[in-house]
Design an enzyme around this catalytic site. Sequence first.
Site, PDB file in Angstrom:
ATOM      1  N   ARG A 177       0.925  -0.904  -0.142  1.00 37.44           N
ATOM      2  CA  ARG A 177      -0.698   0.001   0.151  1.00 37.44           C
ATOM      3  C   ARG A 177       0.981   1.095   0.042  1.00 37.44           C
ATOM      4  O   ARG A 177       1.848   1.188   0.928  1.00 37.44           O
ATOM      5  CB  ARG A 177      -1.229   0.073   1.236  1.00 37.44           C
ATOM      6  CG  ARG A 177      -1.759   1.031   1.778  1.00 37.44           C
ATOM      7  CD  ARG A 177      -2.729   1.390   1.070  1.00 37.44           C
ATOM      8  NE  ARG A 177      -3.409   2.857   1.128  1.00 37.44           N
ATOM      9  CZ  ARG A 177      -3.137   4.214  -0.045  1.00 37.44           C
ATOM     10  NH1 ARG A 177      -2.267   4.102  -0.729  1.00 37.44           N
ATOM     11  NH2 ARG A 177      -4.044   4.975   0.247  1.00 37.44           N
TER      12      ARG A 177
ATOM     13  N   HIS B  62       1.740   6.925   1.629  1.00 35.29           N
ATOM     14  CA  HIS B  62       0.451   8.244   1.412  1.00 35.29           C
ATOM     15  C   HIS B  62       0.265   8.859   2.571  1.00 35.29           C
ATOM     16  O   HIS B  62       0.919   8.276   3.666  1.00 35.29           O
ATOM     17  CB  HIS B  62      -1.187   7.686   1.031  1.00 35.29           C
ATOM     18  CG  HIS B  62      -1.398   6.682   2.195  1.00 35.29           C
ATOM     19  ND1 HIS B  62      -0.717   5.107   2.159  1.00 35.29           N
ATOM     20  CD2 HIS B  62      -2.697   5.797   2.755  1.00 35.29           C
ATOM     21  CE1 HIS B  62      -1.235   4.367   3.322  1.00 35.29           C
ATOM     22  NE2 HIS B  62      -2.431   5.221   3.640  1.00 35.29           N
TER      23      HIS B  62
ATOM     24  N   HIS C 269      -3.247  10.762   5.502  1.00 37.28           N
ATOM     25  CA  HIS C 269      -4.572  10.932   5.298  1.00 37.28           C
ATOM     26  C   HIS C 269      -4.891  12.628   5.460  1.00 37.28           C
ATOM     27  O   HIS C 269      -4.370  12.594   6.674  1.00 37.28           O
ATOM     28  CB  HIS C 269      -5.149  10.117   6.071  1.00 37.28           C
ATOM     29  CG  HIS C 269      -5.482   8.842   5.575  1.00 37.28           C
ATOM     30  ND1 HIS C 269      -5.479   8.220   4.553  1.00 37.28           N
ATOM     31  CD2 HIS C 269      -4.138   7.960   6.329  1.00 37.28           C
ATOM     32  CE1 HIS C 269      -5.676   7.473   4.298  1.00 37.28           C
ATOM     33  NE2 HIS C 269      -4.453   6.604   5.057  1.00 37.28           N
TER      34      HIS C 269
ATOM     35  N   GLU D  69      -5.480   7.430  11.344  1.00 35.92           N
ATOM     36  CA  GLU D  69      -5.613   5.582  10.254  1.00 35.92           C
ATOM     37  C   GLU D  69      -4.763   5.009  11.675  1.00 35.92           C
ATOM     38  O   GLU D  69      -4.204   4.738  12.243  1.00 35.92           O
ATOM     39  CB  GLU D  69      -4.819   5.375   9.133  1.00 35.92           C
ATOM     40  CG  GLU D  69      -4.970   3.954   9.115  1.00 35.92           C
ATOM     41  CD  GLU D  69      -4.282   3.739   8.024  1.00 35.92           C
ATOM     42  OE1 GLU D  69      -3.811   4.147   7.237  1.00 35.92           O
ATOM     43  OE2 GLU D  69      -3.376   2.280   7.904  1.00 35.92           O
TER      44      GLU D  69
ATOM     45  N   HIS E 219       3.107   7.020   6.128  1.00 39.89           N
ATOM     46  CA  HIS E 219       2.780   6.064   6.179  1.00 39.89           C
ATOM     47  C   HIS E 219       2.983   5.127   5.123  1.00 39.89           C
ATOM     48  O   HIS E 219       2.412   5.880   4.068  1.00 39.89           O
ATOM     49  CB  HIS E 219       2.167   5.472   6.586  1.00 39.89           C
ATOM     50  CG  HIS E 219       0.523   6.083   6.493  1.00 39.89           C
ATOM     51  ND1 HIS E 219      -0.185   7.266   6.557  1.00 39.89           N
ATOM     52  CD2 HIS E 219      -0.242   5.212   6.090  1.00 39.89           C
ATOM     53  CE1 HIS E 219      -1.526   6.781   6.839  1.00 39.89           C
ATOM     54  NE2 HIS E 219      -2.093   5.900   5.942  1.00 39.89           N
TER      55      HIS E 219
ATOM     56  N   GLU F  55     -10.373   6.229   2.003  1.00 42.42           N
ATOM     57  CA  GLU F  55      -9.502   6.164   1.084  1.00 42.42           C
ATOM     58  C   GLU F  55      -8.930   5.751   0.094  1.00 42.42           C
ATOM     59  O   GLU F  55      -7.560   5.680   0.203  1.00 42.42           O
ATOM     60  CB  GLU F  55      -9.468   4.472   1.956  1.00 42.42           C
ATOM     61  CG  GLU F  55      -8.188   3.459   1.508  1.00 42.42           C
ATOM     62  CD  GLU F  55      -6.779   3.470   2.731  1.00 42.42           C
ATOM     63  OE1 GLU F  55      -6.848   4.649   3.252  1.00 42.42           O
ATOM     64  OE2 GLU F  55      -6.094   3.238   1.990  1.00 42.42           O
TER      65      GLU F  55
HETATM   66 FE   FE2 Z   1      -3.318   5.070   5.364  1.00 44.22          FE
END
Ligand code: FE2
Length: 392
Positions: A102, A105, A107, A112, A151, A174
């Site tokens: 993943r 990125h 937020h 999170e 993260h 997301e």
């Molecule tokens: Fe995340």
Amino acid sequence: MSSNGRKKSELTRRDLLGKASLAGLGAAVLASPELRAQEPQQYQVGKDPGKHEPIADFKFDIEASRGWIGEAGSAKEATIVEFPASQHIAGVSMRLKPGGIRELHWHAIAAEWALVLNGTVMGTVISPSGQAATDIFEEGDIWYFPKGHGHALQNIGKSDAHFILGFDDGHFSEFGTFSITDWVAQSSPAVVSRNLGLSPAVVAGLPKKELYILPGKVPATIPEPYLADDLETNQNPHKFRLGKMAPLTFPGGWERIVTAKEFPINQTLTSVMQYLEPGALREMHWHPNADEWQYYISGHARVTVFGAHGRSRTEEFGPGHVGFIQQGFGHYVEQIGSEPTKFFALFNSPTFEEISISKWLAGNPASLIADNFEIPREEVKRLPKKALGILK
Ligand SMILES: [Fe+2]
Ligand SMILES: [Fe+2]
């Protein structure tokens, strides 16, 4: 007669709310004999379900939704779009194949949280003070990355990893977060080249759009050193071993409750893992300070929510179902089926508050309870004297 032809005595509660601010309503009711005389009628109006919206659908089958599917993993969302009842908590069920990443990125509007259900996931996170952290999360572990901290995640195990993400804002998406590939693709190649020290040819070959979840190789050494060799280590752990903490046990099951007290970086959420033996009842209670967002891991349960004004609603839950109970709404959970039921609940407060019906009643004199319930004093003596938690 009022201007619309109705007598003042026919004013409804809705009319009153329209005529006075909420703050001023109490004073207005006390001051006016006419309005005071309306109290019995207001009560009747309050009992009329037509004057109140029905309790919103509080069940969502997240695992039955299609979500995003890619070569290296998948993600299924429960945001305010898919599950409108949950305004303040969103969730994502994410799976990564071995090596799957993943990508880096952040937020912008939410912190999170996640609970690992299966597999081994490595997480890296940077704090605004420049402290880096790398953690390995296994089944039963939770993580918490504060709002805005950059993260990334990678499945470093040999089997698929599955984890449930939680966010302290229902509007979060997301799919709409800030990913490194998206940002670089949207930036001037000359600036990227200058900022990152990469040649124009290398910059021209960078991804042209957000990759989101992409294949990767499990590193030979874990953790590898950082690119920079002089970074401070983050001293505020992002990982809490929820599955390893001592549970609070009750006759019908157990709970593990993690607040900011036990997991200090987690400043906005409380996590509760719950286990119900067959036939158990999580007693009637409410949470004064937070919404409750549930995810059912195994087994089945029936949840009944009480929403005041003569309203209640019951739904059955099983593996992969998400439930939502609004702050202050009364509720209880009946275990159903022969298999024990395991679920977790996420609360949007760093402290845990609960008032159970048994403890509340036990804190009142017998005569008051007898009169309130219209039952004899001998019956009142049978009532529990303390919180029961999970009944057998
Ligand atoms: Fe995340
Ligand atoms: Fe609850």
